[in-house]
Design a protein around this motif. Structure first.
Motif, PDB file in Angstrom:
ATOM      1  N   LYS A  46      16.956  -5.506 -23.316  1.00 50.14           N
ATOM      2  CA  LYS A  46      15.950  -4.990 -24.121  1.00 50.14           C
ATOM      3  C   LYS A  46      17.028  -4.461 -25.317  1.00 50.14           C
ATOM      4  O   LYS A  46      16.983  -4.005 -27.063  1.00 50.14           O
ATOM      5  CB  LYS A  46      15.702  -3.480 -24.252  1.00 50.14           C
ATOM      6  N   ASP A  47      17.912  -3.761 -25.031  1.00 51.24           N
ATOM      7  CA  ASP A  47      18.967  -3.805 -25.578  1.00 51.24           C
ATOM      8  C   ASP A  47      20.011  -4.954 -26.611  1.00 51.24           C
ATOM      9  O   ASP A  47      20.156  -5.037 -27.788  1.00 51.24           O
ATOM     10  CB  ASP A  47      20.551  -3.043 -25.339  1.00 51.24           C
ATOM     11  N   GLN A  48      20.037  -5.718 -25.870  1.00 47.96           N
ATOM     12  CA  GLN A  48      20.346  -7.591 -26.567  1.00 47.96           C
ATOM     13  C   GLN A  48      19.801  -7.653 -27.650  1.00 47.96           C
ATOM     14  O   GLN A  48      19.731  -8.134 -28.587  1.00 47.96           O
ATOM     15  CB  GLN A  48      20.730  -8.434 -25.645  1.00 47.96           C
ATOM     16  N   VAL A  53      17.615  -8.414 -33.644  1.00 47.67           N
ATOM     17  CA  VAL A  53      16.436  -7.782 -34.165  1.00 47.67           C
ATOM     18  C   VAL A  53      17.538  -6.811 -35.461  1.00 47.67           C
ATOM     19  O   VAL A  53      17.096  -7.119 -36.585  1.00 47.67           O
ATOM     20  CB  VAL A  53      15.333  -6.697 -34.043  1.00 47.67           C
ATOM     21  N   ALA A  54      17.923  -6.342 -35.084  1.00 51.63           N
ATOM     22  CA  ALA A  54      19.186  -5.135 -36.610  1.00 51.63           C
ATOM     23  C   ALA A  54      19.196  -6.647 -37.144  1.00 51.63           C
ATOM     24  O   ALA A  54      19.425  -6.696 -38.329  1.00 51.63           O
ATOM     25  CB  ALA A  54      19.427  -4.196 -35.681  1.00 51.63           C
ATOM     26  N   ALA A  55      20.240  -7.241 -36.315  1.00 47.41           N
ATOM     27  CA  ALA A  55      20.905  -8.060 -37.307  1.00 47.41           C
ATOM     28  C   ALA A  55      20.218  -8.681 -38.333  1.00 47.41           C
ATOM     29  O   ALA A  55      20.609  -9.826 -39.529  1.00 47.41           O
ATOM     30  CB  ALA A  55      21.762  -9.295 -36.430  1.00 47.41           C
ATOM     31  N   GLU A  57      17.519  -8.491 -39.646  1.00 47.99           N
ATOM     32  CA  GLU A  57      16.533  -7.716 -40.602  1.00 47.99           C
ATOM     33  C   GLU A  57      17.506  -7.267 -41.455  1.00 47.99           C
ATOM     34  O   GLU A  57      17.310  -7.188 -42.687  1.00 47.99           O
ATOM     35  CB  GLU A  57      16.454  -6.152 -39.931  1.00 47.99           C
ATOM     36  N   LYS A  58      18.678  -7.578 -41.328  1.00 46.22           N
ATOM     37  CA  LYS A  58      20.111  -7.180 -41.879  1.00 46.22           C
ATOM     38  C   LYS A  58      20.903  -8.477 -42.887  1.00 46.22           C
ATOM     39  O   LYS A  58      21.149  -9.111 -44.038  1.00 46.22           O
ATOM     40  CB  LYS A  58      21.544  -6.713 -41.443  1.00 46.22           C
ATOM     41  N   SER A  59      19.624  -9.864 -42.683  1.00 49.51           N
ATOM     42  CA  SER A  59      19.768 -10.847 -43.056  1.00 49.51           C
ATOM     43  C   SER A  59      19.990 -11.341 -44.530  1.00 49.51           C
ATOM     44  O   SER A  59      18.429 -11.003 -45.391  1.00 49.51           O
ATOM     45  CB  SER A  59      19.033 -12.229 -42.464  1.00 49.51           C
ATOM     46  N   PRO A  60      20.623 -11.314 -45.097  1.00 47.25           N
ATOM     47  CA  PRO A  60      20.158 -11.993 -46.143  1.00 47.25           C
ATOM     48  C   PRO A  60      19.333 -13.286 -46.362  1.00 47.25           C
ATOM     49  O   PRO A  60      18.094 -13.120 -47.799  1.00 47.25           O
ATOM     50  CB  PRO A  60      21.374 -12.128 -47.517  1.00 47.25           C
ATOM     51  N   THR A  61      19.219 -14.587 -46.085  1.00 53.88           N
ATOM     52  CA  THR A  61      18.252 -15.254 -45.696  1.00 53.88           C
ATOM     53  C   THR A  61      17.064 -14.766 -45.367  1.00 53.88           C
ATOM     54  O   THR A  61      15.845 -15.717 -44.993  1.00 53.88           O
ATOM     55  CB  THR A  61      19.198 -16.491 -45.031  1.00 53.88           C
ATOM     56  N   LEU A  62      16.616 -13.912 -44.630  1.00 48.27           N
ATOM     57  CA  LEU A  62      15.672 -13.712 -43.850  1.00 48.27           C
ATOM     58  C   LEU A  62      13.700 -13.382 -45.305  1.00 48.27           C
ATOM     59  O   LEU A  62      14.007 -12.825 -46.322  1.00 48.27           O
ATOM     60  CB  LEU A  62      15.394 -11.871 -43.487  1.00 48.27           C
ATOM     61  N   THR A  63      12.938 -14.530 -44.546  1.00 50.13           N
ATOM     62  CA  THR A  63      12.003 -14.166 -45.264  1.00 50.13           C
ATOM     63  C   THR A  63      11.100 -13.319 -45.642  1.00 50.13           C
ATOM     64  O   THR A  63      10.939 -12.201 -44.732  1.00 50.13           O
ATOM     65  CB  THR A  63      11.471 -15.454 -45.502  1.00 50.13           C
ATOM     66  N   THR A  64       9.881 -13.338 -46.024  1.00 53.41           N
ATOM     67  CA  THR A  64       9.102 -12.220 -46.435  1.00 53.41           C
ATOM     68  C   THR A  64       8.382 -12.815 -44.681  1.00 53.41           C
ATOM     69  O   THR A  64       7.373 -11.812 -44.195  1.00 53.41           O
ATOM     70  CB  THR A  64       7.580 -12.443 -46.929  1.00 53.41           C
ATOM     71  N   ASP A  65       8.379 -13.698 -43.969  1.00 55.36           N
ATOM     72  CA  ASP A  65       7.351 -14.384 -42.988  1.00 55.36           C
ATOM     73  C   ASP A  65       8.144 -13.573 -41.511  1.00 55.36           C
ATOM     74  O   ASP A  65       7.461 -13.350 -40.926  1.00 55.36           O
ATOM     75  CB  ASP A  65       6.843 -16.094 -42.685  1.00 55.36           C
ATOM     76  N   GLY A  66       9.468 -14.201 -41.721  1.00 49.90           N
ATOM     77  CA  GLY A  66      10.005 -13.523 -40.397  1.00 49.90           C
ATOM     78  C   GLY A  66      10.075 -11.960 -40.720  1.00 49.90           C
ATOM     79  O   GLY A  66      10.422 -11.516 -39.990  1.00 49.90           O
ATOM     80  N   ARG A  67      11.162 -11.070 -41.562  1.00 51.97           N
ATOM     81  CA  ARG A  67      10.194  -9.509 -42.098  1.00 51.97           C
ATOM     82  C   ARG A  67       8.519  -9.255 -41.228  1.00 51.97           C
ATOM     83  O   ARG A  67       8.994  -8.149 -40.806  1.00 51.97           O
ATOM     84  CB  ARG A  67       9.995  -9.033 -43.599  1.00 51.97           C
ATOM     85  N   ALA A  68       7.788  -9.933 -41.936  1.00 54.09           N
ATOM     86  CA  ALA A  68       6.419  -9.987 -40.774  1.00 54.09           C
ATOM     87  C   ALA A  68       6.406  -9.750 -39.741  1.00 54.09           C
ATOM     88  O   ALA A  68       5.407  -8.983 -39.050  1.00 54.09           O
ATOM     89  CB  ALA A  68       5.223 -10.609 -41.690  1.00 54.09           C
ATOM     90  N   VAL A  69       7.265 -11.353 -39.245  1.00 55.62           N
ATOM     91  CA  VAL A  69       7.347 -10.896 -37.622  1.00 55.62           C
ATOM     92  C   VAL A  69       8.119  -9.905 -37.215  1.00 55.62           C
ATOM     93  O   VAL A  69       7.600  -9.651 -35.923  1.00 55.62           O
ATOM     94  CB  VAL A  69       8.084 -12.745 -37.604  1.00 55.62           C
ATOM     95  N   LYS A  71       8.621  -6.623 -37.865  1.00 48.38           N
ATOM     96  CA  LYS A  71       7.527  -6.013 -38.183  1.00 48.38           C
ATOM     97  C   LYS A  71       6.772  -5.784 -37.343  1.00 48.38           C
ATOM     98  O   LYS A  71       5.926  -4.943 -36.042  1.00 48.38           O
ATOM     99  CB  LYS A  71       6.510  -5.756 -39.430  1.00 48.38           C
ATOM    100  N   LYS A  72       5.687  -6.985 -36.945  1.00 50.70           N
ATOM    101  CA  LYS A  72       4.844  -6.900 -35.492  1.00 50.70           C
ATOM    102  C   LYS A  72       5.755  -7.079 -34.606  1.00 50.70           C
ATOM    103  O   LYS A  72       5.147  -5.980 -33.008  1.00 50.70           O
ATOM    104  CB  LYS A  72       4.775  -9.004 -35.663  1.00 50.70           C
ATOM    105  N   ILE A  73       6.708  -7.460 -33.999  1.00 50.87           N
ATOM    106  CA  ILE A  73       7.753  -7.181 -32.974  1.00 50.87           C
ATOM    107  C   ILE A  73       7.578  -5.707 -32.855  1.00 50.87           C
ATOM    108  O   ILE A  73       7.121  -5.547 -31.857  1.00 50.87           O
ATOM    109  CB  ILE A  73       9.198  -8.135 -32.728  1.00 50.87           C
ATOM    110  N   ARG A  74       8.172  -4.651 -33.956  1.00 53.74           N
ATOM    111  CA  ARG A  74       8.849  -3.536 -33.274  1.00 53.74           C
ATOM    112  C   ARG A  74       7.401  -2.209 -33.560  1.00 53.74           C
ATOM    113  O   ARG A  74       7.117  -2.107 -32.185  1.00 53.74           O
ATOM    114  CB  ARG A  74       8.841  -2.817 -34.974  1.00 53.74           C
TER     115      ARG A  74
END
Length: 83
Positions: A46-48, A53-55, A57-69, A71-74
């Motif tokens: 879980k820690d890994q 996931v935290a990294a 979320e901070k990625s500048p290349t994260l797409t809208t779909d990626g953000r949705a995924v 969010k769904k994981i969380r």
């Protein structure tokens, strides 16, 4: 006084009962160790996952779909909902 126990067609004397009790105790201890080990591994995993996931979320290349995924994981895995 201890009486003979019948298990199926076999009778157990006090020594047999003691052996069964020791076997049950050993099995319970092994299960406990296994449970503790499983919980430790789950916690480490879980820690890994949290780090990844935290990294992500901070990625500048994260797409809208990626953000949705993410969010769904969380929400579905961790039970974390945005307010």
């Amino acid at each position: 006084a201890l009486q003979m126990l019948t298990v199926g067609k076999q009778k157990l004397d006090p020594k047999g009962v003691a052996l069964l009790a020791n076997a049950l105790k050993s099995a319970s201890q092994a299960q406990s160790v296994s449970t503790v080990r499983r919980q430790r591994i789950q916690s480490e995993f879980k820690d890994q996952v949290d780090e990844v996931v935290a990294a992500a979320e901070k990625s500048p290349t994260l797409t809208t779909d990626g953000r949705a995924v993410i969010k769904k994981i969380r929400e579905e895995i961790y039970g974390i909902f945005d307010e």
